[in-house]
Write a protein that holds these residues in place. Structure first.
Motif, PDB file in Angstrom:
ATOM      1  N   ILE A 131       0.688  -1.363   0.420  1.00  0.00           N
ATOM      2  CA  ILE A 131       0.019  -0.331  -0.035  1.00  0.00           C
ATOM      3  C   ILE A 131       1.268   1.302   0.235  1.00  0.00           C
ATOM      4  N   GLU A 132       2.039   1.269   1.191  1.00  0.00           N
ATOM      5  CA  GLU A 132       2.793   1.986   0.506  1.00  0.00           C
ATOM      6  C   GLU A 132       3.115   2.510  -0.734  1.00  0.00           C
ATOM      7  N   SER A 133       3.787   1.127  -1.182  1.00  0.00           N
ATOM      8  CA  SER A 133       4.890   1.327  -2.450  1.00  0.00           C
ATOM      9  C   SER A 133       3.790   2.354  -3.005  1.00  0.00           C
ATOM     10  N   ALA A 134       2.115   1.978  -3.096  1.00  0.00           N
ATOM     11  CA  ALA A 134       1.039   2.178  -4.050  1.00  0.00           C
ATOM     12  C   ALA A 134       0.703   4.198  -4.020  1.00  0.00           C
ATOM     13  N   PHE A 135       1.186   4.342  -2.341  1.00  0.00           N
ATOM     14  CA  PHE A 135       0.352   5.514  -2.391  1.00  0.00           C
ATOM     15  C   PHE A 135       2.229   6.595  -2.553  1.00  0.00           C
ATOM     16  N   ASN A 136       3.367   6.130  -2.780  1.00  0.00           N
ATOM     17  CA  ASN A 136       4.705   6.869  -3.249  1.00  0.00           C
ATOM     18  C   ASN A 136       4.015   7.156  -4.289  1.00  0.00           C
ATOM     19  N   TYR A 137       3.670   6.188  -4.935  1.00  0.00           N
ATOM     20  CA  TYR A 137       4.302   6.155  -6.485  1.00  0.00           C
ATOM     21  C   TYR A 137       3.138   7.110  -6.780  1.00  0.00           C
ATOM     22  N   THR A 138       2.093   7.508  -6.097  1.00  0.00           N
ATOM     23  CA  THR A 138       0.839   8.755  -6.286  1.00  0.00           C
ATOM     24  C   THR A 138       1.077   9.664  -5.823  1.00  0.00           C
ATOM     25  N   TRP A 139       2.050   9.532  -4.824  1.00  0.00           N
ATOM     26  CA  TRP A 139       2.570  10.985  -4.379  1.00  0.00           C
ATOM     27  C   TRP A 139       3.687  11.037  -4.621  1.00  0.00           C
ATOM     28  N   ARG A 140       4.007  10.718  -6.071  1.00  0.00           N
ATOM     29  CA  ARG A 140       5.897  10.721  -6.861  1.00  0.00           C
ATOM     30  C   ARG A 140       6.867  10.988  -5.657  1.00  0.00           C
ATOM     31  N   LEU A 141       7.400   9.605  -4.875  1.00  0.00           N
ATOM     32  CA  LEU A 141       8.208  10.032  -4.432  1.00  0.00           C
ATOM     33  C   LEU A 141       9.312   8.294  -4.479  1.00  0.00           C
ATOM     34  N   GLN A 142      10.174   9.046  -4.368  1.00  0.00           N
ATOM     35  CA  GLN A 142      11.563   8.081  -5.261  1.00  0.00           C
ATOM     36  C   GLN A 142      11.540   7.032  -4.228  1.00  0.00           C
ATOM     37  N   GLN A 143      12.115   7.191  -2.836  1.00  0.00           N
ATOM     38  CA  GLN A 143      12.514   6.519  -1.530  1.00  0.00           C
ATOM     39  C   GLN A 143      11.281   5.969  -0.870  1.00  0.00           C
ATOM     40  N   GLY A 144      11.076   5.112  -0.029  1.00  0.00           N
ATOM     41  CA  GLY A 144      10.242   4.557   0.771  1.00  0.00           C
ATOM     42  C   GLY A 144      11.051   4.395   2.491  1.00  0.00           C
ATOM     43  N   ARG A 145      10.172   4.053   2.559  1.00  0.00           N
ATOM     44  CA  ARG A 145      10.966   4.045   4.458  1.00  0.00           C
ATOM     45  C   ARG A 145      12.463   3.599   4.561  1.00  0.00           C
ATOM     46  N   SER A 146      12.494   3.428   5.933  1.00  0.00           N
ATOM     47  CA  SER A 146      13.821   2.751   5.749  1.00  0.00           C
ATOM     48  C   SER A 146      13.698   1.869   6.764  1.00  0.00           C
ATOM     49  N   LEU A 147      14.839   0.165   6.892  1.00  0.00           N
ATOM     50  CA  LEU A 147      13.522  -1.023   7.638  1.00  0.00           C
ATOM     51  C   LEU A 147      13.435  -0.909   9.120  1.00  0.00           C
ATOM     52  N   VAL A 148      13.770   0.185   9.409  1.00  0.00           N
ATOM     53  CA  VAL A 148      13.519   0.468  11.191  1.00  0.00           C
ATOM     54  C   VAL A 148      12.293   1.395  11.141  1.00  0.00           C
ATOM     55  N   GLN A 149      12.100   2.096  10.234  1.00  0.00           N
ATOM     56  CA  GLN A 149      10.594   2.932  10.557  1.00  0.00           C
ATOM     57  C   GLN A 149       9.413   2.593   9.813  1.00  0.00           C
ATOM     58  N   ARG A 150       9.511   0.990   8.861  1.00  0.00           N
ATOM     59  CA  ARG A 150       8.844   0.111   8.534  1.00  0.00           C
ATOM     60  C   ARG A 150       7.842  -0.813   9.757  1.00  0.00           C
ATOM     61  N   PHE A 151       9.400  -0.979   9.776  1.00  0.00           N
ATOM     62  CA  PHE A 151       8.632  -2.099  11.497  1.00  0.00           C
ATOM     63  C   PHE A 151       8.115  -1.278  12.293  1.00  0.00           C
TER      64      PHE A 151
END
Length: 361
Positions: A131-151
């Motif tokens: 879901i975050e990947s789909a939202f980041n694409y919608t927001w034109r964001l190239q980088q996702g959260r780090s592993l610690v932030q995701r957890f």
């Protein structure tokens, strides 16, 4: 007529702070661009991907959620809550909810061991990551959260989200039988007001849920006003489409005749697909509302040939070098370079990332 309408819509610039504000034309611009995004097919493609991931992760996610809900004593409300959430499926919602609860009951977390519990949590987190990947694409964001932030962020969603959902649905269900409500029904005009409130409450809860998702999931700071703006449209769309879908399901018997036992799963997948599309549409609306400059940049189809990409990349390198050599007054930021070279920010951003990756800038 079409040309005049197009001129009326795009003659307004939401980025111009000195101009007269026109929320209506701004909304028309956003709707036009979201329609173009739907036509491009990426929103529908990601919605289909999320349907597949949801089917894989639904039972593990509910199993993890039940382990949390047991601590609050509300785990017995799982099936009634699922029935209410799947109400647009009509009578099929009861059977689908019973099957999902049956799958969850068959999954004994206590006998899975550490590895099994870890796989359950990983499967649940993978859905939120998708879901975050789909939202980041919608927001034109190239980088996702780090592993610690995701957890940390995803685990908080898995732990807190089900409690909020079940509490909201439980409160809604108990309002009709509460003594205060029964007393208010005896007062003049209160019966009509409570009836209106009961019709509006599902919309309010849906808008609140969508606002929470739009604020939390994208890997960027989302303004509350922009999240609420997209959530209002998405919430109204979701509730309205649920009413229309329920009438469609109740009035159509051809699916059962053709697909027999598979009809229930087919209807469920169609509703999941529509729900994900509406959720992504609301995210796209929030993105355009918070970043109105994207409306002007994407208004015209922008296709670059390989030769033009090379020219723009070389020009960007020259402009950056001249700025740092103090031969130009241009501040070498992404927005300034895009404005100076008269190209969309997104297109130039990809070029600069490639140049930076190769050590050229």
């Amino acid at each position: 007529m079409l040309e005049q309408l197009n001129q009326y819509i795009w003659s307004y610039n939401a980025c111009d702070a000195s101009g007269v504000r026109s929320p209506w034309r701004h909304l028309l611009q956003i709707v036009t661009m979201v329609g173009r995004d739907l036509k491009d097919g990426m929103i529908t493609l990601r919605a289909m991907s999320l349907v597949y991931t949801t089917l894989l992760a639904m039972v593990p996610l509910l199993a993890v959620s039940i382990s949390v809900l047991k601590g609050f004593g509300v785990h017995d409300q799982l099936e009634p809550t699922l029935v209410r959430l799947l109400a647009p499926l009509g009578e099929q919602s009861i059977e689908i909810s019973a099957r999902i609860v049956g799958f969850v009951d068959n999954m004994k977390i206590g006998v899975l061991g550490a590895v099994g519990v870890g796989l359950l949590i990983y499967t649940s987190i993978s859905l939120i990551q998708k879901i975050e990947s789909a939202f980041n694409y919608t927001w034109r964001l190239q980088q996702g959260r780090s592993l610690v932030q995701r957890f940390s962020d995803y685990l908080s969603v898995i732990m807190v989200g089900p409690v909020l959902i079940f509490s909201a649905v439980g409160i809604t269900a108990s309002l009709g039988s509460h003594q205060i409500v029964e007393y208010l029904n005896t007062l003049p005009y209160m019966n009509d007001l409570l009836r209106l409130f009961g019709k509006l409450l599902p919309y309010v809860l849906a808008i609140a849920a969508f606002t929470f998702v739009y604020l939390l999931v994208p890997n960027t700071r989302v303004k509350f006003g922009s999240a609420l703006y997209g959530a209002v449209i998405a919430g109204v769309l979701w509730q309205t489409s649920g009413i229309l879908f329920a009438s469609f399901v109740s009035g159509s018997t051809s699916y059962t005749a053709i697909y027999s036992g598979f009809a229930i799963m087919l209807i469920f997948m169609i509703w999941l697909y529509l729900s994900w599309i509406i959720l992504l549409i609301g995210a796209s609306i929030s993105s355009y509302h918070q970043n109105p400059e994207q409306l002007q940049q994407k208004r015209i189809d922008f296709h670059l040939s390989g030769r033009l990409r090379e020219q723009l990349a070389l020009q960007a390198m020259v402009n950056i070098a001249r700025a740092y050599d103090q031969r130009s007054a241009l501040v070498p930021s992404l927005e300034n370079l895009a404005s100076y070279q008269r190209v969309p920010v997104a297109a130039l951003k990809r070029m600069l990332e490639a140049l930076q990756h190769d050590g050229l800038v």
